[in-house]
Design an enzyme around this catalytic site. Sequence first.
Site, PDB file in Angstrom:
ATOM      1  NE  ARG A  49     -14.439 -25.819 -11.638  1.00 29.46           N
ATOM      2  CZ  ARG A  49     -15.343 -25.255 -10.803  1.00 29.46           C
ATOM      3  NH1 ARG A  49     -15.065 -24.362 -10.101  1.00 29.46           N
ATOM      4  NH2 ARG A  49     -16.605 -25.695 -10.704  1.00 29.46           N
ATOM      5  N   GLY A  50     -16.138 -23.616 -14.284  1.00 28.53           N
ATOM      6  CA  GLY A  50     -17.434 -23.564 -13.795  1.00 28.53           C
ATOM      7  C   GLY A  50     -18.020 -22.725 -15.147  1.00 28.53           C
ATOM      8  CG  ASP A 234     -20.927 -27.423 -17.108  1.00 24.26           C
ATOM      9  OD1 ASP A 234     -21.200 -28.037 -16.111  1.00 24.26           O
ATOM     10  OD2 ASP A 234     -19.879 -26.691 -16.879  1.00 24.26           O
ATOM     11  CE  LYS A 245     -16.844 -31.566 -13.440  1.00 25.37           C
ATOM     12  NZ  LYS A 245     -16.249 -31.685 -14.555  1.00 25.37           N
TER      13      LYS A 245
HETATM   14  O1  MRU Z   1     -15.191 -29.333 -15.123  1.00 22.59           O
HETATM   15  P1  MRU Z   1     -15.754 -28.071 -14.305  1.00 22.59           P
HETATM   16  O2  MRU Z   1     -15.019 -27.960 -12.982  1.00 22.59           O
HETATM   17  O3  MRU Z   1     -15.825 -26.484 -15.087  1.00 22.59           O
HETATM   18  O4  MRU Z   1     -17.516 -28.508 -14.256  1.00 22.59           O
HETATM   19  C1  MRU Z   1     -18.203 -27.422 -13.617  1.00 22.59           C
HETATM   20  C2  MRU Z   1     -19.660 -28.120 -13.365  1.00 22.59           C
HETATM   21  O5  MRU Z   1     -19.872 -29.191 -13.687  1.00 22.59           O
HETATM   22  C3  MRU Z   1     -20.501 -27.083 -12.504  1.00 22.59           C
HETATM   23  O6  MRU Z   1     -21.399 -27.888 -11.702  1.00 22.59           O
HETATM   24  C4  MRU Z   1     -21.199 -26.470 -13.639  1.00 22.59           C
HETATM   25  O7  MRU Z   1     -20.331 -25.634 -14.480  1.00 22.59           O
HETATM   26  C5  MRU Z   1     -22.032 -25.266 -12.820  1.00 22.59           C
HETATM   27  S1  MRU Z   1     -21.166 -23.738 -12.284  1.00 22.59           S
HETATM   28  C6  MRU Z   1     -22.176 -22.717 -11.569  1.00 22.59           C
END
Ligand code: MRU
Length: 346
Positions: A49-50, A234, A245
């Site tokens: 993830r991320g 994202d 998020k």
């Molecule tokens: O649902 P996730 O854990 O993939 O969400 C991740 C986020 O919202 C992060 O803040 C975003 O991907 C930036 S990661 C550098």
Amino acid sequence: MVSAVDAAIAWRNDRIICIDQTVLPHEVRHMNITTVDELIDAIVRLAIRGAPMLGAAGALGVVLAAVQAERSGWSGERLRTEIDRIRQARPTAVNLEWGVKAVLPALSRGIVAAETTALETIERIGAANREIGNHGSAYLMTLRDGPLRVQTHCNTGALACVEWGTALGVIRSLHERDRLAHVIVNETRPLLQGSRLTCWELAQLGIEHQLVPDGAGPFVLAQGLVDAVVVGADRIAANGDVANKIGTYGLALAAHRERIPFLVAAPESTIDRATPTGASIPVERRSESEITHVAGYRVAPENTRALNFAFDITPWDLITAIVTERRIITDDLRGAASGTWGRRPA
Ligand code: MRU
């Protein structure tokens, strides 16, 4: 061996090796991913993830699919369908599609060419993070003398970004420059990326931090306990609206009210010029059980319905600056999709 805070994904012997982020902080478990189905499953359940990490998964996913195609005798059409399934595994982070698209053209020259391009793409992701850290920390250091108290949301460290991190990369760079006092970490309901992952990474790095429930985030700002908020993204729309998020928007509103700088740290690959504003960003909605249950234990009465937006949209006018590996974008310079917004860091 993949080290947790140095490189959280690797390609070895025709397989993707990475940390299963769902079992942290209790266990550092490495996954060996050998099929497209396994990769999609890992992405969907947030083992991988991320946004930048999803870019890396997309890039390696093309190679993985090609290897599986060769092993299983898939037709060209089947291979394209499988790659498309990877691209669509999660909708909000534009980096997943970016990673797939970065490698796809090389595939016509064979698996080795695709593998080389994927590994170069991953290296570029890591290098971009370092630059984001440099620019973001330099920018924050101009705002105030002395060590800074920084608040962050979700997880944006090496786990989310291959290495170093974006928002957490800015924090690490401040720490490296001896200009970080401590970090306030929002726990990040419902899947607790803040408490499970960010606190784990910060502890490994020896960076002082305190965990707060998401609901306390705005009050912590109002108490004067924070000098700057730094978050990741994202997808960034052409007008500067940011998907991140769930909970980011509320924190941005509070920071605006309290006149505290609110920084978004993300690679250029997160900027999606084809999406004009945040209103057109696809926001993932996840299973209701992620809200009604905590670690498998029901915390709401039977049959309670839940609304589980995984992300929210922060309008550009609540953001003080967007920091990428190439530039610092501030609202006075925001020229929308012209391709000219932003200035190079000094
Ligand atoms: O649902 P996730 O854990 O993939 O969400 C991740 C986020 O919202 C992060 O803040 C975003 O991907 C930036 S990661 C550098």
